[in-house]
Design an enzyme around this catalytic site. Structure first.
Site, mmCIF file in Angstrom:
data_model
loop_
_atom_site.group_PDB
_atom_site.id
_atom_site.type_symbol
_atom_site.label_atom_id
_atom_site.label_comp_id
_atom_site.label_asym_id
_atom_site.label_seq_id
_atom_site.Cartn_x
_atom_site.Cartn_y
_atom_site.Cartn_z
ATOM 1 C CG HIS A 1 -8.686 0.484 -2.397
ATOM 2 N ND1 HIS A 1 -8.030 -0.767 -2.623
ATOM 3 C CD2 HIS A 1 -9.377 1.029 -1.718
ATOM 4 C CE1 HIS A 1 -7.946 -0.967 -1.021
ATOM 5 N NE2 HIS A 1 -8.552 -0.299 -0.536
ATOM 6 C CD GLN B 1 -12.778 -2.084 -0.450
ATOM 7 O OE1 GLN B 1 -12.578 -2.210 0.785
ATOM 8 N NE2 GLN B 1 -14.158 -2.125 -0.420
ATOM 9 N NE ARG C 1 -10.293 -5.262 0.806
ATOM 10 C CZ ARG C 1 -9.517 -3.823 1.410
ATOM 11 N NH1 ARG C 1 -9.943 -2.766 1.730
ATOM 12 N NH2 ARG C 1 -7.750 -4.750 0.953
ATOM 13 C CG ASP D 1 -13.667 6.646 -0.801
ATOM 14 O OD1 ASP D 1 -13.629 6.450 0.422
ATOM 15 O OD2 ASP D 1 -12.225 6.370 -1.731
ATOM 16 N NE ARG E 1 -3.967 1.052 1.583
ATOM 17 C CZ ARG E 1 -4.837 0.365 1.898
ATOM 18 N NH1 ARG E 1 -5.032 1.578 3.278
ATOM 19 N NH2 ARG E 1 -5.876 0.137 2.058
ATOM 20 C CB CYS F 1 -14.144 1.120 0.515
ATOM 21 S SG CYS F 1 -13.361 3.075 0.213
HETATM 22 N N1 CP Z 1 -11.172 0.522 2.288
HETATM 23 C C1 CP Z 1 -8.970 0.225 2.764
HETATM 24 O O1 CP Z 1 -9.083 -0.420 2.622
HETATM 25 O O2 CP Z 1 -9.433 0.423 4.174
HETATM 26 P P1 CP Z 1 -8.359 -0.045 5.383
HETATM 27 O O3 CP Z 1 -7.905 1.524 4.368
HETATM 28 O O4 CP Z 1 -8.750 0.044 6.621
HETATM 29 O O5 CP Z 1 -7.640 -0.921 4.415
HETATM 30 N N1 NVA Z 2 -9.508 6.771 -1.521
HETATM 31 C C1 NVA Z 2 -9.283 6.247 -0.133
HETATM 32 C C2 NVA Z 2 -9.343 4.737 0.567
HETATM 33 C C3 NVA Z 2 -9.678 4.182 1.694
HETATM 34 C C4 NVA Z 2 -9.079 2.518 2.522
HETATM 35 C C5 NVA Z 2 -7.902 6.805 0.017
HETATM 36 O O1 NVA Z 2 -7.031 6.948 -0.596
HETATM 37 O O2 NVA Z 2 -7.613 6.867 1.436
#
Ligand code: CP
Ligand code: NVA
Length: 310
Positions: A129, A132, A292, A224, A102, A264
């Protein structure tokens, strides 16, 4: 499937295979049937951004499959001090069986895959993502029994989530409507990919600035956060710009009466969604969060133990 970086790299058939396996793993998990097919395997999990769901579900998923996951914060490994992605990829490939990452720059994930020799899983970048989005397809199918022919409406920021949903929905023959403010739309490449997927599937892609148009008759309403990780300095400005895209009861009433609400998570009540919708009967947010685990177990099985029979 060599890596899981961009959902548009997958075919419709590969997505269905992952969804079927995820459903099976979920059902069997609930009846106590265990599959230790990743026994002896290790997954490195690099995090340059915060996480609750991704971190926990990957770690638990790896454990349930008999393997081991290592949490590697960017602040603790040398990558965070300037060691190159290429060197990190080659070193980690000597120890691990797979990497979940990530991070901010999507190119870093591509570079990891190019320079390493083990499967790479994208656990979120500024651009995409996919974990997700795959999970969301699973959750939609669970609630609606199908994907093809449904309409999804995504409201708010044309961010990583929107880009991956645009690809995922169009690959599976869903109509997808994205409503964002003019300067906050999805990535052009993802829109083009979605349009080409939709031609192949006979479905529609609607890109608009009108939230009401997007929501009209939709089976799935998705939003989101308006302030993604890394955009904290823009918070005040963004809240003003995105106000008309809040998912509230009035907007939900324009969708199909059996529409589900998805997010999400993490969610910010009173901003992108009201408390009433988030906690209301149409909301499936905690099924999404749970899934997930099952969807990512399916991805890990196919990448790290492709010959295993479940
Ligand atoms: N939806 C999601 O990816 O959550 P986190 O940021 O908690 O991993
Ligand atoms: N769009 C959000 C998703 C978090 C899971 C971010 O990137 O922070």
């Amino acid at each position: 499937m060599k890596h899981f970086i961009d959902i548009n790299d997958l075919t419709y058939e590969e997505i269905l295979d992952l969804l079927d396996l995820a459903d099976k793993l979920k059902k069997q998990n609930k009846t106590g049937i265990k599959h230790k097919v990743l026994s002896g395997k290790t997954l490195g999990m690099i995090f340059a951004k915060s996480s609750t769901r991704t971190r926990i579900s990957f770690e638990v998923g790896m454990y349930q499959l008999g393997g081991h996951a290592l949490f590697l914060s960017n602040q603790d490994i040398q990558l965070g001090r300037g060691e190159t992605v290429a060197d990190t990829a080659r070193v980690m490939s000597r120890y691990l069986d797979g990497i979940m990452i990530r991070t901010f720059d999507h190119q870093d994930v591509l570079d990891l895959a190019d320079h390493g020799s083990i499967p790479i899983i994208n656990g979120l970048t500024d651009l995409m993502h996919p974990c997700q989005a795959l999970t969301d397809l699973m959750t939609i199918r669970e609630h609606k029994g199908t994907l093809k022919g449904l309409k999804m409406a995504y409201l708010g920021d044309g961010n990583n989530m929107a880009n991956s949903l645009l690809q995922a929905a169009s690959l599976c023959g869903m109509d997808i409507a994205i409503a964002t403010p003019a300067d906050y739309g999805c990535e052009t490449t993802c829109i083009e990919q979605a349009r080409s997927n939709a031609v192949a599937q006979g479905s529609k892609v609607i890109i608009t600035t009108d939230a009401r148009e997007a929501v009209s008759g939709a089976d799935v309403i998705y939003t989101d956060t308006w302030v993604s990780m890394g955009q904290e300095d823009e918070k005040a400005k963004r809240i003003k710009i995105f106000t008309d895209y809040q998912v509230n009861s009035e907007l939900m009433s324009l969708a199909d009466s059996k529409a589900i609400f998805m997010h999400c998570l993490p969610a910010y009540r009173g901003l992108e969604v009201t408390e009433q919708v988030l906690e209301g009967p149409q909301s499936v947010i905690f099924d999404e969060a749970e899934n997930r685990l099952h969807a990512q177990k399916a991805v890990m099985v196919r990448l790290l133990s492709p010959d295993s029979q479940i």
